[in-house]
Design a protein around this motif. Structure first.
Motif, PDB file in Angstrom:
ATOM      1  N   ARG A  10       0.824  -1.217   0.000  1.00  0.00           N
ATOM      2  CA  ARG A  10       0.000   0.000   0.000  1.00  0.00           C
ATOM      3  C   ARG A  10       0.857   1.265   0.000  1.00  0.00           C
ATOM      4  N   ALA A  14       1.454   3.792  -3.260  1.00  0.00           N
ATOM      5  CA  ALA A  14       1.130   5.211  -3.056  1.00  0.00           C
ATOM      6  C   ALA A  14       2.320   6.088  -3.429  1.00  0.00           C
ATOM      7  N   ALA A  17       2.788   5.942  -7.282  1.00  0.00           N
ATOM      8  CA  ALA A  17       1.728   6.656  -8.010  1.00  0.00           C
ATOM      9  C   ALA A  17       1.887   8.169  -7.874  1.00  0.00           C
ATOM     10  N   SER A  41       1.532  11.575  -1.383  1.00  0.00           N
ATOM     11  CA  SER A  41       0.779  10.337  -1.531  1.00  0.00           C
ATOM     12  C   SER A  41       1.154   9.316  -0.455  1.00  0.00           C
ATOM     13  N   ALA A  45      -1.339   7.951   2.481  1.00  0.00           N
ATOM     14  CA  ALA A  45      -1.576   6.508   2.614  1.00  0.00           C
ATOM     15  C   ALA A  45      -1.236   6.033   4.021  1.00  0.00           C
ATOM     16  N   ILE A 107      -5.043   9.769  -4.170  1.00  0.00           N
ATOM     17  CA  ILE A 107      -4.531   8.455  -4.580  1.00  0.00           C
ATOM     18  C   ILE A 107      -3.867   7.785  -3.379  1.00  0.00           C
ATOM     19  N   ALA A 110      -6.632   6.281  -1.297  1.00  0.00           N
ATOM     20  CA  ALA A 110      -7.116   5.026  -1.890  1.00  0.00           C
ATOM     21  C   ALA A 110      -6.110   3.895  -1.684  1.00  0.00           C
ATOM     22  N   CYS A 111      -4.820   4.200  -1.797  1.00  0.00           N
ATOM     23  CA  CYS A 111      -3.795   3.175  -1.556  1.00  0.00           C
ATOM     24  C   CYS A 111      -3.808   2.731  -0.098  1.00  0.00           C
ATOM     25  N   HIS A 115      -7.852   0.127  -1.984  1.00  0.00           N
ATOM     26  CA  HIS A 115      -8.861   0.057  -3.048  1.00  0.00           C
ATOM     27  C   HIS A 115      -8.157   0.115  -4.414  1.00  0.00           C
ATOM     28  N   TRP A 116      -7.596  -1.014  -4.813  1.00  0.00           N
ATOM     29  CA  TRP A 116      -6.731  -1.068  -5.995  1.00  0.00           C
ATOM     30  C   TRP A 116      -7.421  -0.720  -7.304  1.00  0.00           C
ATOM     31  N   VAL A 119      -7.398   3.012  -7.466  1.00  0.00           N
ATOM     32  CA  VAL A 119      -6.034   3.515  -7.656  1.00  0.00           C
ATOM     33  C   VAL A 119      -5.627   3.412  -9.118  1.00  0.00           C
ATOM     34  N   LEU A 123      -5.299   6.634 -11.608  1.00  0.00           N
ATOM     35  CA  LEU A 123      -3.941   6.921 -12.073  1.00  0.00           C
ATOM     36  C   LEU A 123      -3.870   6.931 -13.597  1.00  0.00           C
TER      37      LEU A 123
END
Length: 152
Positions: A10, A14, A17, A41, A45, A107, A110-111, A115-116, A119, A123
């Motif tokens: 995770r 993050a 991304a 990010s 995360a 993002i 979400a990471c 929640h892939w 993400v 992205l």
């Protein structure tokens, strides 16, 4: 409790991304780049992951929701720092970079929550906008007769 491999996944995704979005800003000579957006990010995360540790596995709790709200509100200050007014004219630069700061925080959220599909989808769309957006905008301005004011 989330195991080490999931934590590394995770936080690593993050960082990657956010850094990828930051690379676009770096390549365009903008005042914010790979390191900054990677850190935004990653840190987002990390706090979401921390807030979710107290919850049942797979659930986004009220505590995690409050953390996300606080992070996304506070991130506006960092985004505001990259917005610059140029000269006497009413030309503002840096809005895309500020939006990238907000996106990196989203993002990261979400990471952190794992929640892939969100993400990956977000992205891909963000990178498409950042790489093709100016060309599409210029074409639309020429085609529709608008004022060509594409910049950051």
């Amino acid at each position: 409790m989330t195991d080490w491999s999931e934590i590394v996944l995770r936080l690593g995704v993050a960082t990657f991304a956010g850094g990828l979005v930051g690379l676009d800003r770096d390549l365009r000579g903008m005042p914010i780049g790979l390191k900054t957006l990677g850190l935004v990010s990653l840190s987002t995360a990390a706090v979401i992951l921390l807030a979710m540790q107290a919850a049942e596995p797979g659930q986004f709790t009220d505590a995690a929701s409050r953390v996300a709200q606080g992070v996304l509100t506070g991130i506006g200050f960092l985004g505001a720092g990259v917005i610059v007014r140029q000269g006497d004219r009413f030309r503002v630069r840096g809005l895309t970079s500020a939006a990238c700061v907000f996106f990196a925080a989203c993002i990261g959220t979400a990471c952190g929550a794992g929640h892939w599909p969100i993400v990956i989808t977000a992205l891909v769309f963000a990178l498409l906008l950042l790489t093709c957006g100016n060309s599409v905008e210029r074409w639309l301005h020429r085609t529709l007769g608008g004022k060509d004011d594409t910049g950051d």
